[in-house]
Scaffold this motif. Structure first.
Motif, PDB file in Angstrom:
ATOM      1  N   GLY A 145      -5.542   0.277   5.253  1.00 32.21           N
ATOM      2  CA  GLY A 145      -5.568  -1.169   4.991  1.00 32.21           C
ATOM      3  C   GLY A 145      -5.730  -1.501   3.523  1.00 32.21           C
ATOM      4  N   ILE A 146      -6.734  -0.884   2.891  1.00 32.48           N
ATOM      5  CA  ILE A 146      -6.996  -1.167   1.469  1.00 32.48           C
ATOM      6  C   ILE A 146      -5.912  -0.557   0.588  1.00 32.48           C
ATOM      7  CG2 ILE A 146      -8.578  -0.743  -0.448  1.00 32.48           C
ATOM      8  CD1 ILE A 146     -10.893  -1.043   1.491  1.00 32.48           C
ATOM      9  N   SER A 147      -5.457   0.649   0.927  1.00 31.42           N
ATOM     10  CA  SER A 147      -4.402   1.293   0.121  1.00 31.42           C
ATOM     11  C   SER A 147      -3.116   0.471   0.142  1.00 31.42           C
ATOM     12  CB  SER A 147      -4.113   2.708   0.655  1.00 31.42           C
ATOM     13  OG  SER A 147      -5.234   3.524   0.530  1.00 31.42           O
ATOM     14  N   PHE A 148      -2.729   0.029   1.326  1.00 30.53           N
ATOM     15  CA  PHE A 148      -1.506  -0.763   1.445  1.00 30.53           C
ATOM     16  C   PHE A 148      -1.642  -2.093   0.710  1.00 30.53           C
ATOM     17  CE2 PHE A 148       0.780   1.141   5.395  1.00 30.53           C
ATOM     18  CZ  PHE A 148       0.623   2.411   4.858  1.00 30.53           C
ATOM     19  N   TYR A 149      -2.821  -2.696   0.795  1.00 31.78           N
ATOM     20  CA  TYR A 149      -3.054  -3.970   0.092  1.00 31.78           C
ATOM     21  C   TYR A 149      -2.996  -3.760  -1.419  1.00 31.78           C
ATOM     22  CZ  TYR A 149      -5.696  -7.715  -2.130  1.00 31.78           C
ATOM     23  OH  TYR A 149      -6.095  -8.726  -2.981  1.00 31.78           O
ATOM     24  N   TYR A 150      -3.639  -2.707  -1.873  1.00 34.11           N
ATOM     25  CA  TYR A 150      -3.752  -2.468  -3.311  1.00 34.11           C
ATOM     26  C   TYR A 150      -2.421  -2.065  -3.942  1.00 34.11           C
ATOM     27  CZ  TYR A 150      -5.677  -0.752  -7.729  1.00 34.11           C
ATOM     28  OH  TYR A 150      -5.952  -0.561  -9.058  1.00 34.11           O
ATOM     29  N   PHE A 151      -1.689  -1.195  -3.244  1.00 36.74           N
ATOM     30  CA  PHE A 151      -0.457  -0.648  -3.827  1.00 36.74           C
ATOM     31  C   PHE A 151       0.804  -1.440  -3.485  1.00 36.74           C
ATOM     32  CE2 PHE A 151      -3.224   3.173  -3.775  1.00 36.74           C
ATOM     33  CZ  PHE A 151      -3.197   3.468  -5.127  1.00 36.74           C
ATOM     34  N   ILE A 152       0.801  -2.115  -2.328  1.00 43.24           N
ATOM     35  CA  ILE A 152       2.022  -2.811  -1.905  1.00 43.24           C
ATOM     36  C   ILE A 152       1.849  -4.328  -1.871  1.00 43.24           C
ATOM     37  CG2 ILE A 152       3.810  -2.967  -0.116  1.00 43.24           C
ATOM     38  CD1 ILE A 152       3.025  -0.160   0.780  1.00 43.24           C
ATOM     39  N   GLY A 153       0.752  -4.793  -1.265  1.00 46.76           N
ATOM     40  CA  GLY A 153       0.549  -6.239  -1.243  1.00 46.76           C
ATOM     41  C   GLY A 153      -0.154  -6.722   0.022  1.00 46.76           C
ATOM     42  N   GLU A 154      -0.537  -7.980   0.006  1.00 47.19           N
ATOM     43  CA  GLU A 154      -1.300  -8.591   1.100  1.00 47.19           C
ATOM     44  C   GLU A 154      -0.582  -8.506   2.445  1.00 47.19           C
ATOM     45  OE1 GLU A 154      -2.689 -13.111   2.281  1.00 47.19           O
ATOM     46  OE2 GLU A 154      -2.526 -12.584   0.162  1.00 47.19           O
TER      47      GLU A 154
END
Length: 381
Positions: A145-154
């Motif tokens: 969850g955090i990796s996808f948010y941080y690297f790709i977006g909300e």
């Protein structure tokens, strides 16, 4: 004495797992909330509520059926898994066509998967296995969850959440292979399954409808504050969930747990006091943007007491006796109370009104289940 000790150890296994899992999830959502702010966090909560509602419909109450039948050693898993698998895929496709969001659809499938396999573990009293899979899922949710948010977006947060359930596919397939598809069992347990479906819909509405109503009624910012307050409440309110998870299989096996139930209710009083006094301080310090969440958690903490009472003394017993029609009546009543009080208190008092509505619904639900259980006992005695 040894029996009580073993019971406490079993409950502790489930309780510690839920405490650890809830703590991990709380950290995840607290981080996401701090990054998004009240309004965007409210929008994300709204999408998750849609996924929760859709998965609840797709389940057809199968999680409760598997839970009780597994405790009674009735081989129904493969049949239920097949039917629910088809319905969840259909549900995910329909939701995608409406919202064009892959993340929401994947979360629907993930929630159904989680409900089925964990219900099977709990019904079979495999508490350590339950613990292992739950903790792994929570850790993966934070990582993805955090990796996808941080690297790709909300927009990828939901996809990350859905992928955290992928390890549950293996035990699901393993369980399904050991079981046999038998539609005659569905026919034999038809009334029980139908009632479970109705109860499942009611409980799903209860857990998600408030958020679906709040967004258009009061806006995403208020929903964001309410959701953050509720996230704190899930930590305070661990006992009812733990009680239900442990006691359904116990009651279905004819095992009484009177002392354990008293301990749980007493503990819930302490948790309510703690939540009402300490949680608002934490919110004001860590989440200064979520001002209204402070008063929300101060009020809704007291709902832990009636929720624990009904989760220990009434719900497991009724599930074990397959008296889910009474649970259905309870679900209908709290659904009506919830919707009416949200509109009444929410429009009058805003965020505080939502908290009052939450506690009112919990108290009414506890009183109602106690009354109908007493009436039912008097008829059968």
């Amino acid at each position: 004495m040894g029996t009580i000790k073993n019971k406490i150890l079993d409950i502790s296994s489930v309780g510690i797992t839920d405490l650890t899992g809830t703590g991990i999830v709380a950290i995840f959502w607290f981080y996401i909330a701090s990054q998004l702010g009240p309004e965007n966090y409210g929008e994300l909560t709204y999408l998750i509520s849609i996924a929760t509602l859709a998965s609840g419909i797709a389940l057809f109450g199968s999680n409760y059926t598997v839970w009780v039948m597994a405790a009674k050693k009735v081989d129904i898993q493969a049949t239920i898994f097949l039917i629910t698998g088809i319905s969840s895929i259909i549900s995910a496709i329909i939701v995608f066509l409406f919202f064009l969001d892959v993340g929401v659809s994947l979360v629907i499938l993930a929630y159904v998967l989680l409900s089925l396999i964990l219900s099977d573990f709990l019904g079979k009293k495999l508490y350590r296995t339950y613990s292992k899979y739950v903790i792994i899922q929570k850790i993966l949710m934070v990582i993805f969850g955090i990796s996808f948010y941080y690297f790709i977006g909300e927009s990828w947060i939901l996809i990350g959440i859905a992928l955290s359930y992928v390890h549950l596919i293996y035990p699901l397939i393993k369980t399904a292979k050991k079981s046999k598809i038998n539609f005659k069992l569905i026919k034999e347990k038809k009334q029980f399954i139908i009632n479970n479906f109705a109860v499942s819909i009611g409980k799903t509405l209860y857990s998600s409808l408030d958020k679906l109503i709040i967004a258009p009624l009061l806006g995403f910012a208020i929903l964001g504050n309410y959701s953050l307050g509720y996230q704190f409440f899930t930590i305070i309110n661990l006992l009812p969930g733990t009680a239900t998870k442990y006691l359904i299989a116990q009651d279905a096996s004819g095992i009484q747990n009177k002392k354990i139930k008293k301990i749980m209710v007493i503990a819930s009083i302490g948790m309510a006091i703690l939540g009402s006094t300490v949680a608002p301080i934490i919110i004001s310090f860590i989440f200064p943007k979520f001002i209204e969440a402070e008063e929300i958690i101060r009020i809704i903490s007291w709902a832990a007491i009636p929720m624990t009472i009904q989760a220990t003394y009434y719900m497991p017993k009724l599930w074990a006796e397959e008296k889910n029609l009474l649970i259905l009546y309870h679900t209908i009543v709290i659904g009506i109370v919830q919707i009416s009080t949200i509109f009444l208190f929410g429009t009058l008092y805003g965020a505080v009104g939502l908290a009052i509505a939450f506690v009112t619904t919990s108290i009414v639900g506890c009183i109602f289940i106690a009354i109908i259980d007493k009436i039912d006992r008097s008829k059968t005695s």
